[in-house]
Design a protein around this motif. Structure first.
Motif, short mmCIF file in Angstrom:
data_model
loop_
_atom_site.label_atom_id
_atom_site.label_comp_id
_atom_site.label_asym_id
_atom_site.label_seq_id
_atom_site.Cartn_x
_atom_site.Cartn_y
_atom_site.Cartn_z
N GLN A 19 0.84 -1.20 0.00
CA GLN A 19 0.00 0.00 0.00
C GLN A 19 0.87 1.26 0.00
O GLN A 19 0.58 2.21 -0.71
CB GLN A 19 -0.95 0.01 1.20
CG GLN A 19 -1.89 1.20 1.24
CD GLN A 19 -2.86 1.23 0.06
OE1 GLN A 19 -3.16 0.23 -0.58
NE2 GLN A 19 -3.34 2.42 -0.26
N TRP A 22 2.19 1.66 -3.49
CA TRP A 22 1.11 2.10 -4.38
C TRP A 22 0.83 3.59 -4.19
O TRP A 22 0.68 4.34 -5.16
CB TRP A 22 -0.15 1.27 -4.13
CG TRP A 22 -1.23 1.51 -5.13
CD1 TRP A 22 -1.44 0.81 -6.27
CD2 TRP A 22 -2.26 2.50 -5.07
NE1 TRP A 22 -2.53 1.32 -6.94
CE2 TRP A 22 -3.05 2.36 -6.22
CE3 TRP A 22 -2.58 3.50 -4.16
CZ2 TRP A 22 -4.14 3.18 -6.48
CZ3 TRP A 22 -3.67 4.32 -4.42
CH2 TRP A 22 -4.44 4.15 -5.57
N CYS A 23 0.77 4.04 -2.95
CA CYS A 23 0.48 5.46 -2.67
C CYS A 23 1.59 6.37 -3.18
O CYS A 23 1.31 7.42 -3.77
CB CYS A 23 0.26 5.68 -1.17
SG CYS A 23 -1.30 5.01 -0.57
N ARG A 26 1.20 6.46 -6.95
CA ARG A 26 0.04 7.26 -7.35
C ARG A 26 0.33 8.75 -7.19
O ARG A 26 0.01 9.55 -8.07
CB ARG A 26 -1.17 6.88 -6.51
CG ARG A 26 -2.44 7.65 -6.90
CD ARG A 26 -3.43 7.78 -5.76
NE ARG A 26 -2.77 8.39 -4.61
CZ ARG A 26 -3.03 8.07 -3.35
NH1 ARG A 26 -3.93 7.17 -3.07
NH2 ARG A 26 -2.40 8.66 -2.36
N ILE A 70 2.64 0.59 -9.90
CA ILE A 70 1.25 0.22 -9.57
C ILE A 70 0.92 -1.15 -10.13
O ILE A 70 0.29 -1.98 -9.45
CB ILE A 70 0.29 1.32 -10.04
CG1 ILE A 70 0.43 2.54 -9.11
CG2 ILE A 70 -1.15 0.82 -10.08
CD1 ILE A 70 -0.32 3.77 -9.56
N VAL A 73 2.60 -3.72 -7.95
CA VAL A 73 1.88 -3.84 -6.67
C VAL A 73 0.63 -4.68 -6.87
O VAL A 73 0.34 -5.57 -6.06
CB VAL A 73 1.55 -2.46 -6.07
CG1 VAL A 73 0.55 -2.59 -4.93
CG2 VAL A 73 2.82 -1.77 -5.58
N ASP A 74 -0.11 -4.43 -7.94
CA ASP A 74 -1.32 -5.22 -8.21
C ASP A 74 -1.00 -6.70 -8.37
O ASP A 74 -1.72 -7.56 -7.84
CB ASP A 74 -2.04 -4.69 -9.45
CG ASP A 74 -2.69 -3.34 -9.24
OD1 ASP A 74 -2.87 -2.92 -8.06
OD2 ASP A 74 -3.02 -2.68 -10.25
N ARG A 77 -0.09 -8.10 -4.97
CA ARG A 77 -1.30 -8.25 -4.15
C ARG A 77 -2.07 -9.50 -4.54
O ARG A 77 -2.62 -10.18 -3.67
CB ARG A 77 -2.20 -7.02 -4.31
CG ARG A 77 -1.74 -5.82 -3.53
CD ARG A 77 -2.64 -4.65 -3.77
NE ARG A 77 -2.32 -3.54 -2.89
CZ ARG A 77 -2.72 -2.30 -3.07
NH1 ARG A 77 -3.49 -1.99 -4.11
NH2 ARG A 77 -2.39 -1.35 -2.22
#
Length: 123
Positions: A19, A22-23, A26, A70, A73-74, A77
């Motif tokens: 997370q 990802w942040c 982003r 991102i 990360v996806d 996850r």
């Protein structure tokens, strides 16, 4: 500590670090979503030209642009989610779950310098 507690802890740790990644990605995202490094042409002493020369750190930064981070990360996850599902009584799923345990530990090891990382998670 039971294996289940340790498993929950490493999963929670990894989800939090993903997370974070990802942040950061982003927040760094440009309007196009992709970063690109400037390219250059190098002219050798012989007069020969080498086009599209990489610029070192700038290319590395561009390669790991926010859109790619991102996407990574996806993907990570999805691996954690697959691991976090209980395998039930299916022996094949249980074996797969054990393999995913090693994968999750490897993913978490990237964050070994984080204050919350536990040495017992080292694969």
């Amino acid at each position: 500590m039971t294996r289940d507690d340790d498993t929950s802890d490493v999963v929670a740790f990894l989800r939090a670090r993903l997370q974070d990644d990802w942040c950061f990605a982003r927040d760094a995202m440009t309007s196009s979503g992709h970063w690109q490094a400037e390219r250059t042409v190098v002219v050798l002493d012989t007069g020969a030209e080498i086009a599209d020369v990489f610029l070192g750190p700038a290319d590395h930064i561009a390669r790991f642009d926010p859109a790619r981070v991102i996407a990574e990360v996806d993907a990570k996850r999805a691996i954690v989610d697959a691991y976090d599902r209980p395998p039930g009584d299916d022996c094949a799923l249980a074996a797969s779950h054990d393999e995913l345990h090693t994968t999750v530990l490897l993913l978490a090891s990237v964050y070994a310098d984080h204050a919350d990382y536990r040495q017992e998670w080292r694969p």
